[in-house]
Design a protein around this motif. Structure first.
Motif: not given
Length: 258
Positions: A50, A28, A52-55
C-alpha cells in the motif's frame, strides 16, 4: 520500509510457506483488488504494498487474504522494492494491481526459471482493445528499441509482469524508487549476464484511474526516470559486468579470491 501490516497466518502463527511471492504495488486500487487477488494461483502469495492509498485498498487486501505492507514513500520503485524486501519465497514476481494483468499467467514464467532456461522472465503484453493508450505504447516501443541496441536482447516490451529468484533480485542492489525501477532491474540483470526471456501475456483495460501510463504526464515522468537509468548504463565503465548467472553461486563459493 514499514513492516508487514497484516496477512494470512500458518499453523505456527507465522506466514505460510509460498512457492512464489507476487509483489503488487498498490495506490488506490480498491476496485481491482478482488479480481487480481482472486486470480492468484495456488502456492502464490500476494504481497500488496500500500503506497499511500486513501480508498481503503490496504484494509480490503488484508480481508481478501493478502499480506499487506505499508510503504509511505511514494513511487513505484519504493513500493516494488518494499515488497521484494518483505518476500520470503524462493521466487518473486511483480504484477500491476490494476486488473490489467492476470497473475495466473505467471505459471509458465516460473517453469522457465525453475528449469534453468531463464533467470528473468518478462511478460510481453498483448493488449486488448482500449487497454494501452497510444502515447504509452509508442513510448514503450522507443525504449524497447533502444534497449535492443544497447544490450542485444530481443526485447519488445519492458513489461510489468516479471519473475525471478528472490536472492538474485536482492543481489542486483536496485536503487531507483520511482518509475525507473523495472528498467534498472533489466539493465542490471543484463550487466550480470542473466538470461532474460520474454513470453506473451494478455493485457486488459485497467480498472480504475491510471496514475502513470494512462496519462500523458505520467508517461513523461516515467520516461524521464528511464532516461536516467539508460544514461547510467551507457556511462558505466568497462569491467562492471560480472557475467555471473542468477542461479550461479557467489564468487567466494566458487573458490575465487575476495
Amino acid at each position: 520500509m514499514a513492516g508487514i501490516q497484516s496477512g494470512p497466518v500458518g499453523d505456527d502463527g507465522g506466514l505460510p510457506a509460498a512457492l512464489v511471492d507476487v509483489v503488487l504495488p498498490c495506490l488506490n486500487e480498491r476496485s481491482a483488488l478482488p479480481k487480481v487477488l482472486g486470480a492468484m494461483p495456488p502456492g502464490y502469495r500476494a504481497i500488496v504494498v500500500d503506497n499511500g492509498s486513501t480508498d481503503g485498498s490496504g484494509a480490503l487486501a488484508a480481508r481478501l487474504g493478502a499480506t499487506v505492507v505499508d510503504e509511505p514513500r511514494r513511487g513505484f520503485g519504493a513500493a516494488a522494492h518494499a515488497g521484494l524486501l518483505a518476500a520470503t519465497a524462493e521466487f518473486v514476481a511483480f504484477c500491476d494491481c490494476d486488473g490489467s494483468l492476470d497473475p495466473s499467467q505467471l505459471a509458465p514464467m516460473l517453469e522457465l526459471v525453475r528449469a534453468g532456461r531463464a533467470d528473468l522472465v518478462l511478460g510481453a503484453r498483448r493488449p486488448a482493445r482500449g487497454a494501452w493508450p497510444i502515447h504509452a505504447r509508442l513510448a514503450n516501443m522507443a525504449v524497447s528499441r533502444r534497449l535492443r541496441r544497447l544490450t542485444g536482447v530481443p526485447l519488445t516490451d519492458l513489461g510489468p509482469l516479471r519473475l525471478a529468484r528472490r536472492s538474485a533480485l536482492l543481489g542486483l542492489d536496485l536503487r531507483d524508487r520511482r518509475s525507473g525501477y523495472p528498467l534498472e532491474m533489466f539493465l542490471k540483470a543484463h550487466r550480470d549476464g542473466w538470461r532474460v526471456v520474454e513470453i506473451p501475456v494478455d493485457y486488459a483495460p485497467r480498472l480504475g484511474k491510471s496514475k502513470v501510463t494512462g496519462t500523458l504526464r505520467g508517461t513523461v515522468t516515467a520516461l524521464k526516470d528511464m532516461a536516467a537509468q539508460l544514461a547510467a548504463a551507457s556511462l558505466r565503465p568497462p569491467g562492471t559486468k560480472s557475467g555471473r548467472r542468477a542461479d550461479a553461486p557467489p564468487a567466494d563459493a566458487q573458490g575465487a579470491s575476495p
